[in-house]
Design an enzyme around this catalytic site. Sequence first.
Site, PDB file in Angstrom:
ATOM      1  CG  ASP A   1      -2.139  -0.909   1.018  1.00 23.74           C
ATOM      2  OD1 ASP A   1      -2.307  -1.449  -0.094  1.00 23.74           O
ATOM      3  OD2 ASP A   1      -2.905  -1.085   1.977  1.00 23.74           O
TER       4      ASP A   1
ATOM      5  CG  ASP B   1       0.656  12.227  22.020  1.00 23.49           C
ATOM      6  OD1 ASP B   1       1.065  13.082  22.830  1.00 23.49           O
ATOM      7  OD2 ASP B   1       0.709  11.000  22.241  1.00 23.49           O
TER       8      ASP B   1
ATOM      9  CG  LEU C   1      -8.589   4.870  -0.254  1.00 21.63           C
ATOM     10  CD1 LEU C   1      -9.445   3.710  -0.741  1.00 21.63           C
ATOM     11  CD2 LEU C   1      -7.830   5.496  -1.421  1.00 21.63           C
TER      12      LEU C   1
ATOM     13  CG  ASN D   1      -9.480   6.956  11.117  1.00 19.15           C
ATOM     14  OD1 ASN D   1      -9.769   7.864  11.877  1.00 19.15           O
ATOM     15  ND2 ASN D   1     -10.359   6.032  10.748  1.00 19.15           N
TER      16      ASN D   1
END
Length: 284
Positions: A70, A169, A177, A183
């Site tokens: 990816d 942070d 996507l 996430n």
Amino acid sequence: MKDSHQTIGVFVRPTHYQNPLFEELERAKEWVLKLLEDEGFESFMIDSLDGAQDERLIEKAYAFLCLGGDGTILGALRMTHSYNKPCFGVRIGNLGFLSAVELNGLKDFLQDLKQDRIKLEEHLALEGRIGKISFYAINEIVIAKKKALGVLDIKAYAGHTPFNTYKGDGLIIATPLGSTAYNLSAHGPIVHALSQSYILTPLCDFSLTQRPLVLGAEFCLNFCAHEDALVVIDGQATYDLKANQPLYIQKSPTTTKLLQKNSRDYFKVLKEKLLWGESPSKKR
């Protein structure tokens, strides 16, 4: 086969010769180039993901084959984004949410491509701007602390309206996507990849009341940090964000374009990659 389909640019994951994958990638690269020739495609290699390529070659290509995982696809998508060209991934590596096929399925994929039996997926991408610097993000833009210690305050605005101050942070601003990437690791929600939205997920926020937020992509967002911070693009590129300097984020006018098999189903991909419905013993 349409004439416009005849040229394929080939990205290969940059790998040091001491990397265990180096020899495998070299063999795969030679095999892919030979297969493209045998199937009637012209091809050219793209040696790096830093954008230092001949624009005429980029413009000539119908699509770009990304050999790797990816990360390779993300770099290729960002580099070609402004050219409005599609990419497709041939997986060699551990991750494969974005990949169209495994190496052993490439021949069938190319034959389907010649017969226009491949679907084009168009996904939302982010366009960011810091001062005079602009950039695209495929998965996410992260505002992160520059210092190891302390808390970063980030003020968030929708247009001119302030709606939150994050203290922690940092903050992830993800695309649908990218909702299954960083996430998801930060406990943000999975959003269907073809949705038109942003996902804002705080990183280790100081307040226990902060939660991820999903916003429609019609909003133009901007963020300011109270001290110098880093802006990280897809985990691959960084920019400095000065204290109180605005970071503007909006939906890119150009979509992220991925070629996929007609049989690909997003929910099946989630079930396969995330092992939904499997027993704990199988997950191990």
